[in-house]
Design an enzyme around this catalytic site. Structure first.
Site, mmCIF file in Angstrom:
data_model
loop_
_atom_site.group_PDB
_atom_site.id
_atom_site.type_symbol
_atom_site.label_atom_id
_atom_site.label_comp_id
_atom_site.label_asym_id
_atom_site.label_seq_id
_atom_site.Cartn_x
_atom_site.Cartn_y
_atom_site.Cartn_z
ATOM 1 N N ASN A 53 16.516 -21.044 -34.813
ATOM 2 C CA ASN A 53 17.311 -22.192 -35.280
ATOM 3 C C ASN A 53 18.003 -21.909 -36.622
ATOM 4 O O ASN A 53 18.449 -22.829 -37.301
ATOM 5 C CB ASN A 53 16.442 -23.451 -35.450
ATOM 6 C CG ASN A 53 16.509 -24.396 -34.261
ATOM 7 O OD1 ASN A 53 15.828 -25.408 -34.228
ATOM 8 N ND2 ASN A 53 17.311 -24.108 -33.270
ATOM 9 N N THR A 95 11.774 -26.988 -35.959
ATOM 10 C CA THR A 95 12.786 -26.494 -35.020
ATOM 11 C C THR A 95 13.000 -27.428 -33.831
ATOM 12 O O THR A 95 12.206 -28.331 -33.571
ATOM 13 C CB THR A 95 12.396 -25.105 -34.464
ATOM 14 O OG1 THR A 95 11.263 -25.267 -33.605
ATOM 15 C CG2 THR A 95 12.068 -24.133 -35.576
ATOM 16 N N CYS A 96 14.067 -27.148 -33.064
ATOM 17 C CA CYS A 96 14.428 -27.962 -31.900
ATOM 18 C C CYS A 96 13.709 -27.466 -30.654
ATOM 19 O O CYS A 96 14.332 -27.261 -29.611
ATOM 20 C CB CYS A 96 15.925 -27.914 -31.678
ATOM 21 S SG CYS A 96 16.845 -28.400 -33.123
ATOM 22 N N ASP A 97 12.420 -27.225 -30.779
ATOM 23 C CA ASP A 97 11.636 -26.766 -29.635
ATOM 24 C C ASP A 97 10.343 -27.563 -29.609
ATOM 25 O O ASP A 97 9.677 -27.693 -30.633
ATOM 26 C CB ASP A 97 11.329 -25.267 -29.785
ATOM 27 C CG ASP A 97 10.748 -24.685 -28.511
ATOM 28 O OD1 ASP A 97 9.822 -25.302 -27.928
ATOM 29 O OD2 ASP A 97 11.212 -23.620 -28.085
#
Ligand SMILES: *Cc1c(COP(=O)(O)O)cnc(C)c1O
Length: 386
Positions: A364, A324-326
């Site tokens: 996401n 994910t974009c975290d």
């Protein structure tokens, strides 16, 4: 059970169903249940549903005669829907919604955990005359558990005694005391110390003319991840002895296994979707991470990890991260993996049947791991080295 053989089976499942996938073996859940019942004297198992609430697991435990520790209305509804009687449920969350208490009571549940005056008042108002048990907080030795539950839950022995009295004043029926030594606990002596503290509450209650009969030893029994663990037999021995030494041999012992019931029955298979180099660091990204079942890696849980098909290859240091974009989505900053690990390799995380899929999100837009039931381990959970 040989690891390479298990990995070949896991690979076939992953190829059939895609990744990420949690592969569960119900034979192991059954064996875990039976081992506990066989080893702790005068015991009753209340499976902590939150560890893995998959319907197949609940049905199996229903058929084995298990009881259930529930924490919310949806967990109760799920059990009722498969015909589990309310007498086999304990509402063990000490932080219940008032509406959920009414729902439980109206559906026949009569067993509730408390650790505060207000919770007792809520139960007296919405589940009059019910059985309650008071949760104490076990002190010290917090480092013995990878996932401590001390501060948020339970109360002091002195306060617990007052709560027993208060419950009687509000016409509830105190039946005993509970504790939880912290999840993934490595030190059996924690159970002995906690049971000794419980005995003080029992004694003071007796002086007030209140006879309690149940000690709820919670969960906490560990699963084999990276560190060695004490066996169920060892911990059971400590519990059996402490019950006789401090409370009395006719005491009903309630066990609330979550992790130790299902952890060793599952293995998570993920795919490598990227490998990259940042300065000196080698990064490997898989299609499941913190938001897709591997949440417990944010604290102290160190799963055993292997690259399928590269079990015998030389290892190197890696950072293992999710998709994910975290930036929180990193499982381990210092893990050993096969040096030549690359895209489309399958990475397996062993003994991940507990607290994985339950924590999954759709963050996401990425789908949580599927759950597939297969007889991958045959009779024994994975123990041997390659
Ligand atoms: C989570 C929980 C358990 C299960 O604990 P494990 O360490 O997973 O065995 C048992 N009892 C209560 C009240 C819990 O909240």
């Amino acid at each position: 059970m040989n690891k390479i053989l298990v990995n070949e089976r896991l690979k076939r499942v992953a190829e059939t169903f895609g990744t990420p996938v949690l592969v569960m073996d119900l034979n192991i859940v059954k064996a875990n249940y039976e081992k506990l019942i066989d080893n702790v004297r005068n015991s009753r198992v209340y499976y902590a549903v939150k560890a893995n609430s998959h319907i197949e697991i609940l049905k199996l435990l229903r058929d084995l005669g298990s009881y259930f520790d529930v924490a919310s209305r949806p967990e109760i509804e799920k059990l009722l829907s498969i015909g589990v009687e309310p007498e086999r449920m304990s509402f063990g969350n000490t932080i219940k919604k008032t509406k959920d208490i009414s729902f439980a009571y109206n559906n026949g549940i009569r067993m509730f955990a408390v650790d505060s005056e207000m919770e007792i008042e809520k139960i007296a108002d919405n589940a009059p005359g019910s059985d309650i048990y008071v949760r104490i907080s076990t002190n010290g030795m917090e480092d013995d558990a990878d996932w401590p539950l001390t501060r948020k839950f339970g109360t002091s022995v002195d306060h617990a005694i007052k709560l027993v009295k208060y419950a009687v004043d509000l016409e509830l029926n105190p039946i005993g005391v509970s504790f939880h030594v912290g999840s993934q606990n490595y030190n059996p002596d924690n159970w002995r110390v906690a049971i000794r503290e419980v005995s003080v509450v029992f004694e003071e209650a007796r002086k007030m003319g209140i006879d309690m009969y149940m000690v709820n030893t919670g969960g906490g029994m560990p699963v084999k991840y990276s560190r060695n663990i004490p066996s169920v037999e060892e911990i059971s021995e400590v519990i059996n002895k402490a019950i006789v030494d401090y409370i009395g041999e006719n005491t009903l012992v309630v066990l609330e296994p979550g992790r130790s019931m299902v952890g060793s029955a599952g293995a998570m298979v993920t795919s490598v979707i990227l490998r990259s180099k940042k300065g000196e660091e080698n990064w490997v990204y898989t299609d499941a991470g913190i938001f897709h079942g591997l949440t417990e890696t944010i604290q102290n849980i160190r799963y055993e990890v292997e690259v399928i098909g590269r079990e015998l290859e030389e290892k190197g240091k890696f950072v293992l991260a999710g998709p994910t974009c975290d930036s929180v989505d990193v499982m381990y900053y210092d893990i050993e993996l096969a040096k030549n690990v690359t895209i489309d390799d399958l990475i397996v995380l062993y003994n991940t049947g507990a607290y994985t899929t339950e924590y999954s999100t759709n963050f996401n837009g990425i789908e949580p791991p599927k759950v597939v039931f297969e007889e991958i381990f045959v009779k024994e959970p994975l123990t041997e080295e390659v």
